[in-house]
Design a protein around this motif. Structure first.
Motif, PDB file in Angstrom:
ATOM      1  N   LEU C  92     -22.156   3.952  -5.191  1.00 14.36           N
ATOM      2  CA  LEU C  92     -21.673   5.319  -5.059  1.00 14.36           C
ATOM      3  C   LEU C  92     -20.585   5.599  -6.100  1.00 14.36           C
ATOM      4  CD1 LEU C  92     -22.433   7.557  -3.175  1.00 14.36           C
ATOM      5  CD2 LEU C  92     -20.692   6.824  -1.589  1.00 14.36           C
ATOM      6  N   THR C  95     -22.282   6.009  -9.453  1.00 21.23           N
ATOM      7  CA  THR C  95     -22.970   7.300  -9.566  1.00 21.23           C
ATOM      8  C   THR C  95     -21.974   8.428  -9.795  1.00 21.23           C
ATOM      9  OG1 THR C  95     -24.477   6.387  -7.930  1.00 21.23           O
ATOM     10  CG2 THR C  95     -24.752   8.695  -8.478  1.00 21.23           C
ATOM     11  N   LEU C  96     -20.873   8.385  -9.035  1.00 20.47           N
ATOM     12  CA  LEU C  96     -19.897   9.466  -9.152  1.00 20.47           C
ATOM     13  C   LEU C  96     -19.098   9.391 -10.452  1.00 20.47           C
ATOM     14  CD1 LEU C  96     -18.684   9.558  -5.449  1.00 20.47           C
ATOM     15  CD2 LEU C  96     -19.994  11.321  -6.629  1.00 20.47           C
ATOM     16  N   PHE C 101     -24.418  15.615 -12.405  1.00 21.44           N
ATOM     17  CA  PHE C 101     -25.452  16.287 -11.622  1.00 21.44           C
ATOM     18  C   PHE C 101     -24.805  17.392 -10.817  1.00 21.44           C
ATOM     19  CE2 PHE C 101     -23.854  12.552  -9.502  1.00 21.44           C
ATOM     20  CZ  PHE C 101     -23.506  13.008  -8.253  1.00 21.44           C
ATOM     21  N   PRO C 102     -25.583  18.378 -10.459  1.00 21.94           N
ATOM     22  CA  PRO C 102     -25.022  19.483  -9.690  1.00 21.94           C
ATOM     23  C   PRO C 102     -24.509  18.977  -8.336  1.00 21.94           C
ATOM     24  CG  PRO C 102     -27.223  20.020 -10.497  1.00 21.94           C
ATOM     25  CD  PRO C 102     -27.004  18.582 -10.810  1.00 21.94           C
ATOM     26  N   GLY C 103     -23.357  19.438  -7.953  1.00 25.87           N
ATOM     27  CA  GLY C 103     -22.805  19.066  -6.638  1.00 25.87           C
ATOM     28  C   GLY C 103     -21.966  17.817  -6.669  1.00 25.87           C
ATOM     29  N   ILE C 107     -19.571  16.457  -3.589  1.00 24.42           N
ATOM     30  CA  ILE C 107     -19.906  15.203  -2.910  1.00 24.42           C
ATOM     31  C   ILE C 107     -18.704  14.262  -2.936  1.00 24.42           C
ATOM     32  CG2 ILE C 107     -21.318  13.125  -3.082  1.00 24.42           C
ATOM     33  CD1 ILE C 107     -23.647  14.927  -3.866  1.00 24.42           C
ATOM     34  N   LEU C 110     -16.203  15.444  -0.470  1.00 26.27           N
ATOM     35  CA  LEU C 110     -16.660  15.193   0.900  1.00 26.27           C
ATOM     36  C   LEU C 110     -16.405  13.748   1.290  1.00 26.27           C
ATOM     37  CD1 LEU C 110     -20.036  17.118   1.355  1.00 26.27           C
ATOM     38  CD2 LEU C 110     -17.843  17.509   2.465  1.00 26.27           C
ATOM     39  N   VAL C 111     -16.769  12.836   0.370  1.00 22.09           N
ATOM     40  CA  VAL C 111     -16.608  11.413   0.669  1.00 22.09           C
ATOM     41  C   VAL C 111     -15.130  11.100   0.896  1.00 22.09           C
ATOM     42  CG1 VAL C 111     -16.796   9.094  -0.289  1.00 22.09           C
ATOM     43  CG2 VAL C 111     -18.697  10.703  -0.520  1.00 22.09           C
ATOM     44  N   SER C 113     -12.734  13.121   1.690  1.00 23.94           N
ATOM     45  CA  SER C 113     -12.136  13.798   2.850  1.00 23.94           C
ATOM     46  C   SER C 113     -12.412  13.045   4.147  1.00 23.94           C
ATOM     47  CB  SER C 113     -12.638  15.239   2.953  1.00 23.94           C
ATOM     48  OG  SER C 113     -14.014  15.231   3.236  1.00 23.94           O
ATOM     49  N   THR C 114     -13.430  12.187   4.168  1.00 21.44           N
ATOM     50  CA  THR C 114     -13.670  11.434   5.411  1.00 21.44           C
ATOM     51  C   THR C 114     -12.519  10.483   5.707  1.00 21.44           C
ATOM     52  OG1 THR C 114     -14.882   9.692   4.245  1.00 21.44           O
ATOM     53  CG2 THR C 114     -16.179  11.484   5.177  1.00 21.44           C
TER      54      THR C 114
END
Lengths: 417, 297, 275
Positions: C92, C95-96, C101-103, C107, C110-111, C113-114
């Motif tokens: 992950l 990838t980040l 890539f869009p979004g 993403i 979001l990750v 913020s968990t």
């Protein structure tokens, strides 16, 4: 054509065999109890005996720690993952019956007359809800005074003469308490542990001995907030606050303190006998609870077996058989020998009345009361907090006892509404 | 397909499982807790229904919950600053010495890496009143009066807090020490040549440079102390958070509500209140530090 | 060195040594207590009057002790979750860090913020979920919430950004598959970060308490911390065994710590610096 016939016959034969195999396949039932080494070991033996007698039935024993037992049951039974036969504390029965976790026992096997004939008299009302019987115990437990003979000798007391009355108990406790140079208690004359058996001793023994019934006849109304109840509570608190013979959580808890020979006397249950017998260096004695105003009282409780709701068909038949086995005289005898708890059947208990330890508990049963808890943990905690508030915050006995009575009444009202 | 598109596709493939995880095990459950906090969900009942904000009303008027919230704030407000201040001091001292720096640091981290449950029991054992606890045995040998520690409603919370501070100290010290070591020495040297005193160097140079780390630690420790559970569960009698609820934290209240009273809806509501408090405290800290950082500049 | 400075240094050593005693003493006391039997444990004095190994034998080798099983459970849980975290977090993070890539931004947010969601809130839904899926008292049930750690993703992303793009592009031109590039080229480059993440995760899962306490109710599925917490029960508190159990629970971590102290110290430092 012939081939077809042979085929058909083979098919039929196979099906028949299969059907037989299915009916002969053993029924497996699951039994739950909480984890207490001597009980778990004995149960493994008992299951072997039961399976030998009932070849078609297999029993799985699953245990959980005492602390999480209720939690596990509450979580599993509604989800249909629970056991078939379950071992429960008598004080939990109202909650379990109300939540429909357990089902009534079949009348054919456990009738009201059987119950009266084969169990101590206090068992039947405690397992009877709306005229139906929900549970049957193997053993019953009651309280006694246990003392350390070595510490008695050290204090110049006769190690064979335990206190007989509450006044004597208080007097002995004072003599048996020891303090260090700073005045800290280093040996408790008497354990004062309300979150152990202490709250039961207050509830069903001290209150009654001072002339206050803890609850009314229905068991749904708190009646101890009277001058007599206050006097009883005052007597208990005086041991902690005035005499300083013990206090809650001294040496972690009462059992640890007594095992470590740092507490001379304790009030504990018959289930403790096996633990104490295993302590080699410990020379202990056991006697009936001290009386007061000539009144004898005791607290009885029991762990009892029920069949879980939703169990039916072959499972139910097997469960009933297992329950009958668990309440049979032979199992009661083994339970007494290995765990130390008294047989739930007075006739079987009577055969052991010459055993001095058993004799003490048997006598206690004659005048014992059973409290119908609706929320055992919650009600216990009210007493723990009451004693802490008086002891640690200096609150007045009268005020706190009244408040506790109101709070406990609310637990009853919430439950029965 | 263009290379960019192909790369994006790969990214989505790589992300697929982790995203399912984050939705299924983090966001989904969070949403579930929010919805269920509006129902009378209980493990003791087969059915449950929507009851609006009754659970919130019930927990916010429950004196025990309010007490546990007060305790939780006390753990955080007293605990986090002490940890930060102590560890900053230790880190500065460690930075001064020449020998055995690594050894000291190792010793300080030890409590942080050992299981909290185990150290809680060790401390509970040490905290016992006479004739059992080693601390009281020492006090007694010195002729001092016994300390009640865990059995006193006034001392129990701080006794448990001390253990948590003891555990977190090594972590914060290490972070601070690493931060101090990134401070450019020439900057400090230049200041010295200009005649700046030790104090001035500390207040004007070191402290501002350590601001981001302090902020980070303050927030992390703040959250850590607001969520305190394990030492209380293991150090109070029968895991009740006593005596008289004096050590009970919000996390322990939630645990008891959900897993000993089975009131899952009500417990969810209480957990949302805790969540909100954590958010507010964190944002507040960010705000305060932002302002301070701006003033410094 | 001036006298002033020397005095200052002396004071610094004195304070640090005194603190070391505070940090070490509980461990020492635990260790010493573990060599005392049920009687000696309540006798005054630091050292056992008659040191014995019987507590260790009782805990580790007696037939009805569940301790070895708890030890095994903790080892299984900590190892499996760590393996999963290493793989997914670095995937992950990679990838980040290295893909457009869009979004992507959303993403990542979001990750991260968990991290704000407290476990206390999640355990209730997790418990409901485990009940529905019948995951209670299984290893998967204990492990599933920790299979990916958002914190690790954040850490790995930071590291991955520093990998030169040329290396990855060169491998692509050579026709290497994306997963192979990740496994063969990217992972080796971040192995120090992986080691740090691995150790942290292992320690975290070995020590985890709240969730295992809830999900494991059968003693044979307890992890070490849950087992230890249940040591003292209806039969009183066997302090000599509790101290021995605590010692045994700490030993693997102290060994790990001594072997990997550099990574651990670096890891802790990193959490602060990169945060």
């Amino acid at each position: 054509m012939k081939r077809l016939k042979v085929l058909g016959m083979t098919l039929a034969a196979t099906m028949l065999l299969a059907a037989q195999a299915v009916s002969a396949a053993p029924v497996t039932i699951t039994y739950w109890q909480y984890f207490y080494q001597s009980k778990v070991d004995l149960m493994n033996d008992l299951i072997k005996q039961f399976e030998a007698k009932n070849p078609g039935i297999k029993v799985d024993q699953v245990t959980f720690p005492y602390e999480s037992y209720n939690q596990k049951v509450a979580a599993s039974i509604p989800a249909g993952e629970g056991p078939d036969v379950i071992n429960l504390y008598s004080g939990w029965l109202p909650m379990y019956v109300k939540a429909e976790y357990i089902q009534p026992l079949p009348k054919s096997s456990f009738g009201a007359s059987d119950m009266k004939a084969n169990f101590y008299s206090f068992v039947s009302p405690a397992v009877n809800f709306g005229g139906k019987l929900y549970s049957a115990p193997t053993a019953v437990r009651t309280l006694a005074l246990i003392w350390n003979k070595k510490l008695f000798k050290e204090a110049g007391l006769d190690p064979e003469k335990p206190p007989r009355t509450l006044d004597e108990l208080a007097d002995y406790a004072r003599k048996l308490s020891k303090y260090d140079a700073q005045g800290n208690l280093i040996q408790a004359g008497l354990t004062m542990q309300p979150n152990g058996q202490g709250h039961n001793w207050i509830r069903d023994v001290l209150f009654r001995q001072f002339g206050a019934a803890p609850y009314d006849a229905t068991g749904r109304k708190v009646t101890y907030a009277t001058p007599q109840g206050i006097a009883a509570m005052q007597w208990y608190m005086d041991r902690i606050v005035k005499d300083k013979v013990g206090y809650p959580n001294f040496m972690t808890d009462d059992v640890t303190a007594f095992k470590a020979q740092k507490a001379a006397m304790t009030i504990d249950g018959s289930f403790r006998v096996a633990t104490l017998k295993a302590m080699k260096d410990l020379d202990w004695g056991i006697a009936e609870l001290p009386t007061h105003n000539g009144i004898k009282s005791n607290f009885a409780s029991f762990w009892t077996n029920s069949i879980v709701s939703g169990v039916k068909g072959k499972q139910l038949d097997a469960s009933v058989k297992f329950l009958q086995f668990l309440t049979s005289p032979e199992v009661m005898e083994q339970w007494l020998a290995k765990v130390g708890e008294l047989p739930a059947n007075p006739k079987i208990a009577a055969a052991h009345k010459d055993d001095p330890i058993i004799n003490v508990f048997m006598k206690g049963l004659d005048y014992a009361h059973v409290t119908a808890f609706v929320d055992e943990a919650g009600q216990r905690n009210l007493f723990v907090d009451m004693i802490d508030e008086i002891n640690l915050k200096g609150a007045k006995v009268e005020d706190v006892l009244k408040r506790t009575a109101v709070a406990e009444q609310k637990i009853f009202d919430d439950f029965w509404k | 397909m263009t290379l960019a598109k192909k790369k994006a596709m790969t990214a989505y493939v790589f992300l697929a499982f982790p995203l399912v995880f984050f939705v299924g095990v983090r966001f989904g459950p969070m949403l579930y807790a929010m919805i269920r906090s509006l129902t009378d969900w209980s493990l003791l009942r087969k059915t449950n229904q929507f009851i609006g904000f009754d659970n919130f009303k019930a927990v916010l008027t429950d004196p025990v919950f309010l007490k546990s919230l007060g305790n939780t704030l006390r753990y955080a407000i007293v605990g986090a600053p002490i940890v930060i201040a102590l560890s900053l001091g230790i880190a500065l001292l460690l930075n001064r010495i020449i020998h055995a720096r690594g050894l000291f640091r190792l010793i300080y981290i030890l409590p942080y890496i050992t299981p909290m449950v185990a150290v809680s029991w060790v401390w509970r054992w040490m905290y016992q009143t006479p004739p059992m606890g080693i601390l009281n045995a020492m006090f007694s040998a010195l002729g001092l009066p016994a300390v009640e520690f865990l059995i006193s409603p006034d001392q129990a919370l701080y006794s448990i807090l001390a253990v948590n501070i003891w555990v977190e100290l090594g972590y914060c010290t290490t972070v601070f020490l690493a931060g101090i070591q990134t401070i450019p020495m020439d900057c400090v040297e230049a200041a010295k040549i200009d005649g700046a005193s030790e104090r001035q160097i500390f207040v004007r140079i070191i402290l501002p440079l350590l601001m981001p780390i302090t902020l980070f630690l303050m927030i992390m420790q703040g959250i850590q102390f607001l969520r305190i559970f394990t030492p209380i569960y293991n150090m109070s009698s029968q895991a009740m958070g006593g005596p008289l609820d004096s050590t009970k934290s919000a996390a322990l209240y939630i645990y008891q509500m959900a897993f000993t009273k089975f009131e899952m809806g009500r417990a969810s509501a209480a957990s949302l209140v805790l969540f909100a408090i954590i958010m507010v405290v964190t944002l507040l800290q960010l705000r305060i530090f932002d302002k301070k950082a701006n003033n410094q500049e | 060195m001036t006298v002033d400075k020397r005095i200052g240094l002396g004071i610094a050593y004195a304070i640090l040594s005194l603190l070391s005693v505070v940090m070490i003493f509980p461990f020492l006391w635990m260790l010493l207590s573990s060599f005392k039997d049920a009687t000696q444990i309540f006798q005054p004095g630091l050292f056992p009057s008659d040191p014995t190994f019987e507590n260790y034998i009782a805990i580790l080798f007696s037939g009805n002790s569940r301790f070895p099983r708890w030890f095994l459970n903790s080892a299984i849980v900590a190892t499996c979750t760590t393996a999963s975290v290493l793989f997914f977090d670095s995937l992950l993070g990679y990838t980040l860090a290295k893909f457009e890539f869009p979004g992507k931004k959303i993403i990542f947010l979001l990750v991260i913020s968990t991290l704000m969601i407290p476990t206390e809130m999640l355990v209730i839904p997790w418990y409901a979920m485990s009940r529905a899926m019948k995951w209670g008292n299984t290893y998967w049930g204990i492990m599933f919430p920790g299979m990916i750690s958002a914190f690790g993703v954040f850490l790995m992303r930071q590291f991955m950004t520093s990998i030169p793009n040329d290396l990855i592009d060169a491998a692509r031109i050579d026709g290497m598959g994306e997963l192979r590039i990740f496994m063969k080229i990217v992972l080796p480059l971040v192995s120090p970060a992986l080691a740090t993440l691995a150790i942290f995760n292992f320690i975290g899962n070995w020590n985890a308490f709240l969730w295992p306490l809830i999900i494991a109710s059968k003693p044979r599925m307890f992890t070490l911390p849950v087992g230890l917490a249940n040591f003292s029960g209806e039969a009183g508190s066997d302090w000599h065994l509790i101290m021995t159990g605590a010692t045994v629970a700490m030993v693997p971590l102290i060994i790990l710590f001594l072997i990997f102290q550099k990574q651990i110290v670096r890891g802790i430092a990193m959490t602060g610096l990169k945060g």
